[in-house]
Design an enzyme around this catalytic site. Structure first.
Site, PDB file in Angstrom:
ATOM      1  N   GLY A 125      -9.031  -6.901   2.512  1.00  0.00           N
ATOM      2  CA  GLY A 125      -9.998  -7.830   3.707  1.00  0.00           C
ATOM      3  C   GLY A 125     -10.238  -7.019   4.629  1.00  0.00           C
ATOM      4  O   GLY A 125     -10.958  -8.019   5.596  1.00  0.00           O
ATOM      5  N   GLY A 126      -9.393  -5.776   5.660  1.00  0.00           N
ATOM      6  CA  GLY A 126     -10.087  -5.482   6.588  1.00  0.00           C
ATOM      7  C   GLY A 126      -8.985  -6.040   7.535  1.00  0.00           C
ATOM      8  O   GLY A 126      -9.396  -5.403   8.910  1.00  0.00           O
TER       9      GLY A 126
ATOM     10  N   LYS B 183       0.561  -1.217  -0.067  1.00  0.00           N
ATOM     11  CA  LYS B 183      -0.188   0.166   0.223  1.00  0.00           C
ATOM     12  C   LYS B 183       0.345   0.992  -0.185  1.00  0.00           C
ATOM     13  O   LYS B 183       0.306   2.310  -0.486  1.00  0.00           O
ATOM     14  CB  LYS B 183      -1.165  -0.101   1.223  1.00  0.00           C
ATOM     15  CG  LYS B 183      -1.808  -0.964   1.049  1.00  0.00           C
ATOM     16  CD  LYS B 183      -3.254  -1.021   2.323  1.00  0.00           C
ATOM     17  CE  LYS B 183      -4.182  -1.686   1.833  1.00  0.00           C
ATOM     18  NZ  LYS B 183      -3.604  -2.948   1.513  1.00  0.00           N
TER      19      LYS B 183
ATOM     20  N   LYS C 166      -2.450   0.563   9.093  1.00  0.00           N
ATOM     21  CA  LYS C 166      -2.752  -0.020   8.168  1.00  0.00           C
ATOM     22  C   LYS C 166      -1.826  -0.861   7.376  1.00  0.00           C
ATOM     23  O   LYS C 166      -0.638  -0.999   7.322  1.00  0.00           O
ATOM     24  CB  LYS C 166      -2.896   0.047   6.804  1.00  0.00           C
ATOM     25  CG  LYS C 166      -5.062   1.154   7.340  1.00  0.00           C
ATOM     26  CD  LYS C 166      -4.881   1.452   5.600  1.00  0.00           C
ATOM     27  CE  LYS C 166      -5.268   0.624   4.656  1.00  0.00           C
ATOM     28  NZ  LYS C 166      -6.365   1.802   3.673  1.00  0.00           N
TER      29      LYS C 166
ATOM     30  N   HIS D  84     -13.707  -2.925   9.892  1.00  0.00           N
ATOM     31  CA  HIS D  84     -13.593  -2.905   8.619  1.00  0.00           C
ATOM     32  C   HIS D  84     -13.444  -4.230   7.940  1.00  0.00           C
ATOM     33  O   HIS D  84     -12.787  -3.743   6.607  1.00  0.00           O
ATOM     34  CB  HIS D  84     -11.545  -2.486   8.600  1.00  0.00           C
ATOM     35  CG  HIS D  84     -11.425  -1.828  10.028  1.00  0.00           C
ATOM     36  ND1 HIS D  84     -11.792  -0.765   9.336  1.00  0.00           N
ATOM     37  CD2 HIS D  84     -10.362  -1.960  10.581  1.00  0.00           C
ATOM     38  CE1 HIS D  84     -10.774   0.290   9.988  1.00  0.00           C
ATOM     39  NE2 HIS D  84     -10.341   0.097  11.102  1.00  0.00           N
TER      40      HIS D  84
ATOM     41  N   ARG E  48      -8.198  -8.276  -7.681  1.00  0.00           N
ATOM     42  CA  ARG E  48      -8.519  -9.832  -8.025  1.00  0.00           C
ATOM     43  C   ARG E  48      -9.790  -9.266  -8.056  1.00  0.00           C
ATOM     44  O   ARG E  48      -9.809  -8.143  -7.861  1.00  0.00           O
ATOM     45  CB  ARG E  48      -8.248  -9.864  -6.717  1.00  0.00           C
ATOM     46  CG  ARG E  48      -8.984  -9.941  -5.438  1.00  0.00           C
ATOM     47  CD  ARG E  48      -8.941 -10.424  -4.089  1.00  0.00           C
ATOM     48  NE  ARG E  48      -8.503  -9.225  -3.339  1.00  0.00           N
ATOM     49  CZ  ARG E  48      -9.378  -8.928  -2.185  1.00  0.00           C
ATOM     50  NH1 ARG E  48     -11.153  -9.370  -3.474  1.00  0.00           N
ATOM     51  NH2 ARG E  48      -9.339  -8.800  -1.538  1.00  0.00           N
TER      52      ARG E  48
END
Length: 629
Positions: free
Chosen positions: A164-165, A116, A158, A235, A297
């Site tokens: 996916g949280g 990220k 993060k 999340h 994806r």
């Protein structure tokens, strides 16, 4: 076109891919672990290959076994689905190196967007707006804490390799930062094998908006409009819809154009999603929407995009992977109506959404909604994988029509004995702010007590249930109803007791009016000792109460009981330690969820049955805290 496809996944997404592949004449190969030997996706595929023990780390996450299965069965291509190895660039490259077709983006694209921090730097260069934060290489606790202070609380931690949280923690104050960082890193390390993190400024009125993009090997990239995934818990997305409520044409054009620029910046092929965070304090505005990350994806929520555009995204994936261009050009795509999806999970809202496991003795979906599932009645919900039971999707000409249809579908559904979030979803869809489109990612947290409230049964409902028990045990006739409560040598009995989901309820019996017998949503669940009532998604088991005198340990007497089956991933105390009320004793992990167990009061740990890394069963006594004098 691909002739034989191996699906490197399980559950509902494997079943979803098999359905499209079969419609296209493509043969399918499933893979499965010990726990999935009798799973639905295994029986639906043309062939199936066993790849190892139940833990994902020994089966679905072992790329060598999956590639070997493809070679063994003569499969030409591998579709990763979502989760597991779907965003693993090394696995994608290994598939290609093995001479197989990878149904997904280029490994270089996955790698570019997979971390990220690097992705945000790349997006800045491509002219895509990003949230303020820290993405530096110095990962020391001291530097991260200093940067968090500079950004200003609240901040979001993060995992750079997350998704996916997982690996995300909101931190409200500097005093909570170190503990949150430790938890985030531990989860990221276990889920992704990488515990590096980045920091972002927490948006106070956040909306989660994402754009579906699709690219091909011929240089084409199109978008299929946006989705709103703002209804989240911890999340994790709960409800998704398309298009986003309150999105005007100009804002849609700006955000979708930014998404296409992002995809082109990494030479993207296949299905992908650009996720944005929107500051919705003044409505949805293009200058207040920031890039968060790209998921390289197919997304869990892709059916809502399919519903409003009329396309099959899995078919697009297979065609593009075979070398074809995207089936439609941008000008040929349009929005038709509104679609909304609910994720039905095996979890217990009454116990803080703890995972629920066991056999699905009763599974009943009723209505016209689209159901995406990987289980059926009689299947087992395992502690090894994500607890999703199904996705339920409704489409309508308007948002209100779609929401009403979905809420009705869920109200008519019933599952037993595994606990689910079914009633919670119904309450959420009936919530006024949701119906009005006043959404943000904190809505569920603010209203959780209301959304998880248990229903109260009326005397009428309990009276109907009582008559059922009388009828089952005698030759009960409606005309004999006035005899209920009759006693030969005493006043007529007025009060009775029934157990509702194990809790004894006392009520006054009230006769049912003629012709209105059993009208309280009774469901034919196969249980000879109970009757079931369905109320707004709640399935209540009503039985005769048992008074056997047995007791059970609880936190009130110092016994710390496992609220779910799982693994001890952190053990903070030893026998003989002195603890204070609220102090963390240990952490359990199951179905990708962590649950901290704390001391109920000041005292001493006098017994410790749990061990680090050990597996525990639900309701097992893990330790005992003796209260301080």
């Amino acid at each position: 076109m691909i002739a034989k496809l191996l699906i490197a996944n399980r559950g509902e997404i494997a079943c979803r891919i098999i359905r499209t592949a079969r419609a296209m004449g493509v043969a399918t190969v499933a893979v499965y672990s010990d726990a999935d030997a009798r799973a639905l996706h295994v029986r639906q595929a043309d062939e199936a290959v066993h790849i190892g023990p139940s833990p994902a780390a020994e089966s679905y996450l072992v790329g060598e076994k999956i590639i070997a299965a493809a070679k063994e069965t003569g499969a030409e291509a591998i579709h990763p689905g979502y989760g597991f190895l779907s965003e693993n660039a090394a696995f994608a490259q290994a598939v290609i190196d093995a001479g197989l077709i990878w149904v997904g983006p280029k490994p270089a694209s996955i790698e570019a967007m997979g971390l990220k921090d690097a992705a945000k730097k790349l997006m800045r260069e491509a002219g895509v707006p990003v949230t303020p934060g820290y993405e530096g290489e110095d990962q020391s606790v001291e530097r991260l804490a200093k940067e968090a202070d500079a950004i200003g609380y609240p901040v979001l931690i993060k995992a750079v390799a997350g998704g996916g949280g997982k690996g995300m923690r909101k931190v409200d104050s500097a005093g909570d930062f170190a503990a949150a960082l430790e938890s985030c890193r531990r989860e990221a390390r276990a889920s992704f094998g990488n515990d590096e993190v980045l920091l972002e400024k927490w948006i106070t009125s956040p909306r989660h908006i994402e754009v579906q993009v699709f690219g091909d090997a011929h240089g084409n990239v199109v978008h299929l409009f946006e989705r709103d995934c703002s209804l989240q818990r911890r999340h994790q997305k709960v409800i998704e819809e398309a298009p986003a409520p309150g999105m005007d044409a100009a804002t849609r054009e700006a955000i979708c154009a930014a998404a296409v620029r992002a995809a082109k910046a990494v030479d993207y092929e296949g299905a992908g999603t650009i996720e944005f965070i929107a500051d919705a304090s003044e409505g949805l505005r293009a200058d207040r929407i920031f890039f968060m990350e790209m998921n390289t994806r197919l997304q869990v929520e892709h059916p809502v995009t399919e519903a409003i555009t009329g396309v099959d995204l899995v078919e697009w994936q297979l065609r593009v992977a075979s070398g074809e261009p995207t089936p439609f050009r941008q000008e040929e795509l349009s929005i038709n109506g509104h679609a909304i999806e609910a994720r039905l999970y095996a979890e217990d809202p009454a116990k803080g959404f703890l995972p629920s496991t066991g056999r699905l003795d009763f599974l009943d979906f009723r209505g016209d909604a689209r159901i995406e599932t990987g289980v059926e009645q009689g299947a087992e919900i395992s502690a090894f994988y994500d607890p999703m039971i199904a996705k339920i999707i409704s489409h309508g000409d308007s948002r209100d029509e779609a929401i009403t249809a979905l809420a009705g579908e869920l109200e008519r559904s019933a599952i037993w004995p595994v606990r689910t979030n079914l009633a919670f979803l119904v309450s959420l869809l009936r919530e006024e702010d949701v119906r009005n489109g006043d959404l943000d990612t904190g809505l569920i947290g603010r209203k959780q007590d209301i959304l998880t409230a248990e229903p109260t049964l009326s005397n009428r409902a309990l009276s109907d249930a009582l008559k059922w028990f009388v009828r089952e045990s005698t030759n009960f006739d409606q005309k004999a109803e006035p005899m209920l409560g009759f006693r030969m040598n005493g006043p007529r009995r007025q009060e009775y007791q029934l157990a509702v989901n194990g809790e004894v309820k006392t009520f006054r019996y009230g006769p049912t009016p003629e012709g209105r017998y059993f009208e309280h949503g009774f469901r034919e669940v196969p249980d000879p000792n109970a009757q079931f009532i369905s109320i707004r998604g709640h399935l209540l088991r009503i039985a005769l109460p048992r008074h056997d005198g047995t007791g059970q340990a609880s936190a009130a007497d110092g016994a710390i009981i496992a609220p779910m089956p799982g693994k001890v991933i952190a053990l903070d105390v030893a026998e003989g330690d002195t603890v204070t009320a609220g102090q963390r004793l240990m952490v359990l992990e199951a179905m990708k969820m962590e649950h901290a167990l704390t001391a109920p009061f000041d005292g001493t740990v006098t017994a410790l049955e749990a061990s680090m890394g050990g597996q525990v069963q639900v309701e097992a006594v893990l330790c005992v805290v003796e209260p301080a004098e």
